[in-house]
Write a protein that holds these residues in place. Structure first.
Motif, PDB file in Angstrom:
ATOM      1  N   SER A 140     -10.734  34.144  18.862  1.00  0.00           N
ATOM      2  CA  SER A 140     -10.674  35.120  17.768  1.00  0.00           C
ATOM      3  C   SER A 140      -9.958  36.392  18.228  1.00  0.00           C
ATOM      4  O   SER A 140      -9.198  36.989  17.457  1.00  0.00           O
ATOM      5  CB  SER A 140     -12.066  35.427  17.216  1.00  0.00           C
ATOM      6  OG  SER A 140     -12.878  36.056  18.173  1.00  0.00           O
ATOM      7  N   TYR A 141     -10.152  36.802  19.470  1.00  0.00           N
ATOM      8  CA  TYR A 141      -9.451  37.980  19.989  1.00  0.00           C
ATOM      9  C   TYR A 141      -7.947  37.727  20.013  1.00  0.00           C
ATOM     10  O   TYR A 141      -7.152  38.592  19.632  1.00  0.00           O
ATOM     11  CB  TYR A 141      -9.968  38.330  21.393  1.00  0.00           C
ATOM     12  CG  TYR A 141      -9.389  39.618  21.926  1.00  0.00           C
ATOM     13  CD1 TYR A 141      -9.881  40.836  21.477  1.00  0.00           C
ATOM     14  CD2 TYR A 141      -8.359  39.615  22.861  1.00  0.00           C
ATOM     15  CE1 TYR A 141      -9.359  42.031  21.945  1.00  0.00           C
ATOM     16  CE2 TYR A 141      -7.833  40.804  23.331  1.00  0.00           C
ATOM     17  CZ  TYR A 141      -8.333  42.006  22.873  1.00  0.00           C
ATOM     18  OH  TYR A 141      -7.805  43.190  23.332  1.00  0.00           O
ATOM     19  N   GLU A 142      -7.580  36.546  20.451  1.00  0.00           N
ATOM     20  CA  GLU A 142      -6.156  36.166  20.484  1.00  0.00           C
ATOM     21  C   GLU A 142      -5.562  36.211  19.073  1.00  0.00           C
ATOM     22  O   GLU A 142      -4.477  36.755  18.861  1.00  0.00           O
ATOM     23  CB  GLU A 142      -6.024  34.761  21.085  1.00  0.00           C
ATOM     24  CG  GLU A 142      -4.621  34.268  21.245  1.00  0.00           C
ATOM     25  CD  GLU A 142      -3.855  34.954  22.364  1.00  0.00           C
ATOM     26  OE1 GLU A 142      -2.620  34.923  22.316  1.00  0.00           O
ATOM     27  OE2 GLU A 142      -4.491  35.515  23.280  1.00  0.00           O
ATOM     28  N   VAL A 143      -6.258  35.641  18.112  1.00  0.00           N
ATOM     29  CA  VAL A 143      -5.780  35.607  16.724  1.00  0.00           C
ATOM     30  C   VAL A 143      -5.693  37.030  16.156  1.00  0.00           C
ATOM     31  O   VAL A 143      -4.679  37.418  15.564  1.00  0.00           O
ATOM     32  CB  VAL A 143      -6.690  34.710  15.843  1.00  0.00           C
ATOM     33  CG1 VAL A 143      -6.389  34.903  14.367  1.00  0.00           C
ATOM     34  CG2 VAL A 143      -6.529  33.256  16.239  1.00  0.00           C
ATOM     35  N   VAL A 144      -6.750  37.817  16.340  1.00  0.00           N
ATOM     36  CA  VAL A 144      -6.800  39.170  15.774  1.00  0.00           C
ATOM     37  C   VAL A 144      -5.708  40.067  16.354  1.00  0.00           C
ATOM     38  O   VAL A 144      -5.030  40.789  15.616  1.00  0.00           O
ATOM     39  CB  VAL A 144      -8.202  39.794  15.988  1.00  0.00           C
ATOM     40  CG1 VAL A 144      -8.203  41.291  15.745  1.00  0.00           C
ATOM     41  CG2 VAL A 144      -9.218  39.114  15.092  1.00  0.00           C
ATOM     42  N   THR A 145      -5.530  40.037  17.650  1.00  0.00           N
ATOM     43  CA  THR A 145      -4.581  40.965  18.276  1.00  0.00           C
ATOM     44  C   THR A 145      -3.143  40.455  18.271  1.00  0.00           C
ATOM     45  O   THR A 145      -2.219  41.228  18.041  1.00  0.00           O
ATOM     46  CB  THR A 145      -4.993  41.290  19.724  1.00  0.00           C
ATOM     47  OG1 THR A 145      -5.082  40.081  20.476  1.00  0.00           O
ATOM     48  CG2 THR A 145      -6.307  42.046  19.757  1.00  0.00           C
ATOM     49  N   ASN A 146      -2.931  39.168  18.513  1.00  0.00           N
ATOM     50  CA  ASN A 146      -1.559  38.669  18.645  1.00  0.00           C
ATOM     51  C   ASN A 146      -0.973  38.090  17.365  1.00  0.00           C
ATOM     52  O   ASN A 146       0.232  38.164  17.166  1.00  0.00           O
ATOM     53  CB  ASN A 146      -1.477  37.628  19.767  1.00  0.00           C
ATOM     54  CG  ASN A 146      -1.729  38.261  21.118  1.00  0.00           C
ATOM     55  OD1 ASN A 146      -1.452  39.428  21.328  1.00  0.00           O
ATOM     56  ND2 ASN A 146      -2.275  37.483  22.031  1.00  0.00           N
ATOM     57  N   TYR A 147      -1.797  37.490  16.521  1.00  0.00           N
ATOM     58  CA  TYR A 147      -1.263  36.852  15.322  1.00  0.00           C
ATOM     59  C   TYR A 147      -1.450  37.702  14.072  1.00  0.00           C
ATOM     60  O   TYR A 147      -0.601  37.707  13.193  1.00  0.00           O
ATOM     61  CB  TYR A 147      -1.875  35.461  15.119  1.00  0.00           C
ATOM     62  CG  TYR A 147      -1.496  34.523  16.234  1.00  0.00           C
ATOM     63  CD1 TYR A 147      -0.209  34.007  16.325  1.00  0.00           C
ATOM     64  CD2 TYR A 147      -2.403  34.183  17.217  1.00  0.00           C
ATOM     65  CE1 TYR A 147       0.153  33.165  17.368  1.00  0.00           C
ATOM     66  CE2 TYR A 147      -2.056  33.345  18.259  1.00  0.00           C
ATOM     67  CZ  TYR A 147      -0.772  32.835  18.329  1.00  0.00           C
ATOM     68  OH  TYR A 147      -0.408  32.011  19.359  1.00  0.00           O
TER      69      TYR A 147
END
Length: 169
Positions: free
Chosen positions: A101-108
């Protein structure tokens, strides 16, 4: 013939009790995660596993006593083994859910990093990381509830088979 209320996976009494118990464990995990980051100067992601283990001890006791009415089951050792097995699955679910979720929220999705100062901490708390950690905990809440209800605090014969397997080795 009607089925007894406790045998349903999602009965209101167990679900509410488990939500309160799991919520207490989640708060313990969040606080210990922040403290572990401060004290040991490690990253948010690295603090998830140790803080999960801190919450594990509280979680078993509270779950046994309050969530599934297993206070007088006289099978605490068996339940501890099964609880630990479910907790290891849940720890992975929490970690993967939080990290993804951190990857999705920050990068995507392109959201930034938001921080706030807590009164007891040395550093600012990353609100984005905290929200993603809570999301990971929510993912594990669902799997934990189902596994504890249908496996940990229910006599399935698994523990007896496991003991026999260990004896044979």
């Amino acid at each position: 013939m009607a089925e007894p209320q406790n045998s349903k996976i999602f009965n209101a009494k167990d679900l509410i009790a488990y939500f309160i118990v799991a919520g207490t464990g989640a708060v313990i995990q969040l606080i210990s995660s922040s403290l572990i980051q401060d004290w040991f100067d490690i990253s948010w992601s690295a603090s998830i596993v140790p803080s999960y283990l801190v919450g594990l001890i509280w979680g078993f006791t509270l779950t046994k006593l309050f969530a599934f009415n297993a206070r007088q089951s006289n099978q605490t050792r068996r339940e501890m083994v099964k609880f630990f097995m479910v907790a290891m699955v849940s720890m992975v679910v929490t970690k993967v859910g939080a990290d993804l979720s951190y990857e999705v929220v920050t990068n995507y999705l392109g959201y930034g990093i938001y921080e706030a100062k807590l009164p007891f901490g040395k550093k600012d708390v990353n609100i984005t990381e905290m929200a993603c950690y809570i999301f990971g905990q929510g993912c594990s809440f669902v799997s934990n509830y189902i596994l504890h209800k249908t496996f940990t605090f229910k006599s399935t014969g698994f523990y007896d088979r496991l003991k026999e397997l260990i004896k044979e080795s």
